[in-house]
Design a protein around this motif. Structure first.
Motif, PDB file in Angstrom:
ATOM      1  N   VAL A 188      36.884  34.194  30.179  1.00 40.32           N
ATOM      2  CA  VAL A 188      35.359  34.340  30.088  1.00 40.32           C
ATOM      3  C   VAL A 188      35.069  35.623  30.144  1.00 40.32           C
ATOM      4  O   VAL A 188      33.800  35.958  29.763  1.00 40.32           O
ATOM      5  N   TRP A 189      35.880  36.612  30.631  1.00 36.64           N
ATOM      6  CA  TRP A 189      35.432  38.021  30.924  1.00 36.64           C
ATOM      7  C   TRP A 189      35.964  38.785  29.678  1.00 36.64           C
ATOM      8  O   TRP A 189      37.044  38.720  29.285  1.00 36.64           O
ATOM      9  N   LYS A 190      34.946  39.571  29.280  1.00 34.99           N
ATOM     10  CA  LYS A 190      35.249  40.464  28.108  1.00 34.99           C
ATOM     11  C   LYS A 190      36.303  41.273  28.146  1.00 34.99           C
ATOM     12  O   LYS A 190      36.974  41.601  27.168  1.00 34.99           O
ATOM     13  N   ASN A 191      36.804  41.768  29.480  1.00 36.84           N
ATOM     14  CA  ASN A 191      37.805  42.679  29.567  1.00 36.84           C
ATOM     15  C   ASN A 191      39.101  41.975  29.976  1.00 36.84           C
ATOM     16  O   ASN A 191      40.065  42.684  30.903  1.00 36.84           O
ATOM     17  N   ALA A 192      39.333  40.700  29.959  1.00 33.20           N
ATOM     18  CA  ALA A 192      40.202  40.230  30.674  1.00 33.20           C
ATOM     19  C   ALA A 192      41.773  40.515  30.094  1.00 33.20           C
ATOM     20  O   ALA A 192      42.642  40.535  30.542  1.00 33.20           O
ATOM     21  N   ARG A 193      41.693  41.294  28.846  1.00 31.64           N
ATOM     22  CA  ARG A 193      42.989  41.803  28.286  1.00 31.64           C
ATOM     23  C   ARG A 193      43.432  42.921  29.383  1.00 31.64           C
ATOM     24  O   ARG A 193      44.668  43.119  29.308  1.00 31.64           O
ATOM     25  N   MET A 194      42.671  43.537  30.228  1.00 33.36           N
ATOM     26  CA  MET A 194      43.288  44.481  31.339  1.00 33.36           C
ATOM     27  C   MET A 194      44.147  43.761  32.319  1.00 33.36           C
ATOM     28  O   MET A 194      45.017  44.352  32.883  1.00 33.36           O
ATOM     29  N   ILE A 195      44.087  42.289  32.525  1.00 37.23           N
ATOM     30  CA  ILE A 195      44.601  41.677  33.501  1.00 37.23           C
ATOM     31  C   ILE A 195      46.318  41.367  33.258  1.00 37.23           C
ATOM     32  O   ILE A 195      46.451  40.831  32.240  1.00 37.23           O
ATOM     33  N   ASP A 196      47.324  41.726  34.205  1.00 46.35           N
ATOM     34  CA  ASP A 196      48.261  41.257  33.931  1.00 46.35           C
ATOM     35  C   ASP A 196      48.581  39.900  34.575  1.00 46.35           C
ATOM     36  O   ASP A 196      48.847  39.997  35.940  1.00 46.35           O
ATOM     37  N   ARG A 197      48.632  38.782  33.756  1.00 49.52           N
ATOM     38  CA  ARG A 197      48.490  37.424  34.538  1.00 49.52           C
ATOM     39  C   ARG A 197      50.071  37.336  35.047  1.00 49.52           C
ATOM     40  O   ARG A 197      50.275  36.426  35.742  1.00 49.52           O
ATOM     41  N   VAL A 213      30.956  35.369  40.666  1.00 48.85           N
ATOM     42  CA  VAL A 213      32.108  36.071  40.682  1.00 48.85           C
ATOM     43  C   VAL A 213      31.845  37.429  40.552  1.00 48.85           C
ATOM     44  O   VAL A 213      31.314  37.803  39.212  1.00 48.85           O
ATOM     45  N   SER A 214      32.080  38.781  41.381  1.00 49.44           N
ATOM     46  CA  SER A 214      31.953  39.676  41.046  1.00 49.44           C
ATOM     47  C   SER A 214      33.498  40.445  40.685  1.00 49.44           C
ATOM     48  O   SER A 214      34.459  40.400  41.336  1.00 49.44           O
ATOM     49  N   VAL A 215      33.546  41.108  39.596  1.00 44.28           N
ATOM     50  CA  VAL A 215      34.925  41.673  38.980  1.00 44.28           C
ATOM     51  C   VAL A 215      34.667  42.916  39.144  1.00 44.28           C
ATOM     52  O   VAL A 215      34.162  43.712  38.381  1.00 44.28           O
ATOM     53  N   HIS A 216      35.574  43.730  40.069  1.00 46.62           N
ATOM     54  CA  HIS A 216      35.756  45.170  39.786  1.00 46.62           C
ATOM     55  C   HIS A 216      36.923  45.570  39.210  1.00 46.62           C
ATOM     56  O   HIS A 216      38.040  44.902  39.436  1.00 46.62           O
ATOM     57  N   TYR A 217      37.018  46.694  38.467  1.00 44.79           N
ATOM     58  CA  TYR A 217      38.135  47.002  37.699  1.00 44.79           C
ATOM     59  C   TYR A 217      38.293  48.441  37.451  1.00 44.79           C
ATOM     60  O   TYR A 217      37.273  49.283  37.409  1.00 44.79           O
ATOM     61  N   PRO A 218      39.648  48.944  37.339  1.00 41.91           N
ATOM     62  CA  PRO A 218      39.725  50.217  36.945  1.00 41.91           C
ATOM     63  C   PRO A 218      38.824  50.776  35.791  1.00 41.91           C
ATOM     64  O   PRO A 218      39.075  50.407  34.741  1.00 41.91           O
ATOM     65  N   ARG A 248      47.404  47.583  31.623  1.00 46.95           N
ATOM     66  CA  ARG A 248      47.209  46.374  32.313  1.00 46.95           C
ATOM     67  C   ARG A 248      47.461  46.365  33.829  1.00 46.95           C
ATOM     68  O   ARG A 248      48.373  47.226  34.277  1.00 46.95           O
ATOM     69  N   PHE A 249      46.797  45.611  34.377  1.00 51.13           N
ATOM     70  CA  PHE A 249      46.365  46.007  36.013  1.00 51.13           C
ATOM     71  C   PHE A 249      46.775  44.417  36.638  1.00 51.13           C
ATOM     72  O   PHE A 249      46.116  43.432  36.023  1.00 51.13           O
ATOM     73  N   PRO A 250      47.220  44.490  37.644  1.00 45.60           N
ATOM     74  CA  PRO A 250      47.503  42.991  38.479  1.00 45.60           C
ATOM     75  C   PRO A 250      45.983  42.721  39.039  1.00 45.60           C
ATOM     76  O   PRO A 250      45.196  43.468  39.004  1.00 45.60           O
ATOM     77  N   LEU A 251      45.925  41.381  39.195  1.00 48.00           N
ATOM     78  CA  LEU A 251      44.810  40.836  39.631  1.00 48.00           C
ATOM     79  C   LEU A 251      44.600  40.369  41.139  1.00 48.00           C
ATOM     80  O   LEU A 251      45.805  39.716  41.537  1.00 48.00           O
ATOM     81  N   VAL A 252      43.755  40.660  41.790  1.00 52.29           N
ATOM     82  CA  VAL A 252      43.577  40.068  43.080  1.00 52.29           C
ATOM     83  C   VAL A 252      42.345  39.197  43.199  1.00 52.29           C
ATOM     84  O   VAL A 252      41.170  39.776  42.782  1.00 52.29           O
ATOM     85  N   LEU A 253      42.401  37.823  43.799  1.00 52.70           N
ATOM     86  CA  LEU A 253      41.145  37.087  44.162  1.00 52.70           C
ATOM     87  C   LEU A 253      40.780  37.546  45.542  1.00 52.70           C
ATOM     88  O   LEU A 253      41.651  37.281  46.404  1.00 52.70           O
ATOM     89  N   LEU A 254      39.424  37.462  45.623  1.00 55.36           N
ATOM     90  CA  LEU A 254      39.258  37.749  47.108  1.00 55.36           C
ATOM     91  C   LEU A 254      38.164  36.416  47.458  1.00 55.36           C
ATOM     92  O   LEU A 254      37.008  36.022  46.664  1.00 55.36           O
ATOM     93  N   SER A 255      38.319  36.112  48.695  1.00 52.69           N
ATOM     94  CA  SER A 255      37.082  34.855  49.061  1.00 52.69           C
ATOM     95  C   SER A 255      36.701  35.263  50.510  1.00 52.69           C
ATOM     96  O   SER A 255      37.513  35.701  51.574  1.00 52.69           O
ATOM     97  N   SER A 264      39.854  51.025  42.383  1.00 47.52           N
ATOM     98  CA  SER A 264      40.224  52.323  42.195  1.00 47.52           C
ATOM     99  C   SER A 264      41.457  52.639  42.342  1.00 47.52           C
ATOM    100  O   SER A 264      42.202  53.751  41.768  1.00 47.52           O
ATOM    101  N   ARG A 265      42.300  51.909  42.893  1.00 46.23           N
ATOM    102  CA  ARG A 265      44.027  52.012  42.990  1.00 46.23           C
ATOM    103  C   ARG A 265      44.590  51.410  41.850  1.00 46.23           C
ATOM    104  O   ARG A 265      45.847  51.338  41.980  1.00 46.23           O
ATOM    105  N   GLY A 266      43.832  50.792  40.908  1.00 39.57           N
ATOM    106  CA  GLY A 266      44.466  49.972  39.730  1.00 39.57           C
ATOM    107  C   GLY A 266      44.666  48.672  39.801  1.00 39.57           C
ATOM    108  O   GLY A 266      45.638  48.157  39.370  1.00 39.57           O
ATOM    109  N   TYR A 267      43.755  47.826  40.358  1.00 40.77           N
ATOM    110  CA  TYR A 267      43.819  46.487  40.631  1.00 40.77           C
ATOM    111  C   TYR A 267      42.394  45.861  39.746  1.00 40.77           C
ATOM    112  O   TYR A 267      41.504  46.683  40.000  1.00 40.77           O
TER     113      TYR A 267
END
Length: 398
Positions: A234-243, A81-86, A138-145, A164-167
């Protein structure tokens, strides 16, 4: 229908850079120079358009509750999994690679593109930095396949732009469903699922395999969601995610998987299918009142067209929905393939008439508008109907 299924999903279609160009591609076409109208060979992906810098991390996840469906002897189901984040501008971090040299070599081996082809592909520049400091909030999460046979890297341009737009964007490589994916320990896993499709004796058997891909990916995506938003992420920056704000999107069979995920996981608030046949048919009442975007070609996916799964799916989608066709696009227009074509100076789909810039811009603008409207509650006039600035985008079934 059988011919188009095989062209768009089976191994024969992967011969073009292993990147799912819709029409069959000959060796002569692969060596054909770029059209005269093309610009200089790009050094990197188009620049993201949002206000944030972009960070990137890579995760190796193992679902110990499931055995790999394609290579049972491999044991538990594995995902990259690649996680891109603001991220904050400046600060630490080094440029994130597009893909590894070994992955590029696996993708391009035997394709007649020259000894330097893997290096030219793997060295494509990105705009993300590994180790970058996270942006505040805190930012929305988008899963890509990605599409069948495609690595997650082929959705990097969209992932970077959304970040870059805040996801927060998690792009998933599903084990044994890509032509080449690097796993820990130097392993390069190839596409056993492609072999299963190729071995299917008829269209019905092929569809059964592809439905398995779609529903299996739904399980993968739900597992990734568990591991990013659960009590012990599992991701160290998971606190960024608005579940509370989660969406899923995919290209080709990844788009089918996006719908499959919404059928089975109530945590997903919205979904996007980019030019993918619904191999897992939309059930009644489908995704209930959750919004869904269908974005694809007008040559294949159009009302009454060759792929009737979109007609059937549209009728069963119960919430906010849009069916957008892009005139002049091809099956891979919604991925990084147009940029890679320019990079490799080849033309994989001669039916595409849109420039690379328009293909990238349309995908980014409409997908991000959909997420802004449904994850952030910001009305987007772009989704209300045709606009003068986007004459290629056709609103079907208004």
């Amino acid at each position: 229908m059988t011919t188009r299924i095989r062209r768009r999903t089976a191994v024969a279609a992967l011969a073009a850079l292993a990147l799912l160009a819709a029409p069959a591609v000959t060796a002569q076409a692969l060596s054909r120079p770029a059209p005269a109208a093309s610009t200089a060979v790009p050094a990197g992906l188009p620049r993201p358009t949002g206000p944030y810098a972009v960070g990137a991390d890579v995760l190796h996840l193992t679902d110990r509750s499931r055995t790999d469906p394609w290579v049972p002897g491999a044991g538990d189901r594995e995902l990259m999994v690649s996680v891109h984040y603001p991220a904050r501008a400046g600060g630490p971090g080094v440029p994130a690679p597009y893909m590894s040299a070994k992955e590029a070599e696996a993708l391009l081996a035997g394709r007649g593109l020259g000894d330097d082809a893997p290096a030219r592909t793997s060295s494509l520049g990105t705009h993300a930095r590994t180790g970058a400091d996270t942006a505040r909030g805190r930012f929305p999460l988008v899963l890509l396949s990605p599409g069948f046979g495609n690595p997650r890297a082929t959705l990097t341009s969209l992932a970077e732009d959304l970040a870059s737009r805040g996801y927060v964007v998690a792009s998933v490589d599903h084990a044994h469903e890509s032509m080449g994916t690097a796993f820990p320990g130097g392993r390069i896993l190839t596409c056993a699922a492609c072999d299963a499709v190729e071995a299917a004796p008829d269209e019905a058997a092929e569809r059964k395999v592809l439905k398995t891909v779609s529903t299996g990916r739904a399980s993968d995506l739900s597992f990734v969601l568990d591991r990013l938003t659960g009590s012990r992420p599992v991701w160290k920056n998971a606190r960024m995610i608005d579940r509370r704000r989660v969406a899923v999107a995919g290209h080709s069979i990844g788009g089918s998987a996006a719908a499959s995920t919404m059928f089975t996981d109530a945590r997903v608030d919205a979904g996007v299918n980019m030019d993918g046949t619904f191999f897992d048919p939309v059930p009644r009442p489908g995704v209930g009142d959750r919004p869904f975007l269908m974005l694809g070609t007008t040559s294949f996916h159009h009302p009454g067209g060759e792929d009737d799964s979109w007609d059937k799916g549209w009728q069963r989608l119960g919430g906010w929905k849009r069916w957008l066709g892009v005139e002049g696009s091809g099956h891979s227009s919604f991925t990084d393939v147009p940029v890679l074509e320019d990079r490799m100076e080849v033309t994989l789909d001669p039916t595409v008439t849109l420039s690379t810039d328009r293909q990238v811009r349309i995908t980014r603008d409409y997908v991000s508008a959909f997420f802004d409207q449904h994850l952030r509650g910001r009305h987007q006039p772009l989704l209300d109907g045709p606009t003068p600035g986007n004459p290629e985008v056709v609103f079907s079934r208004p």
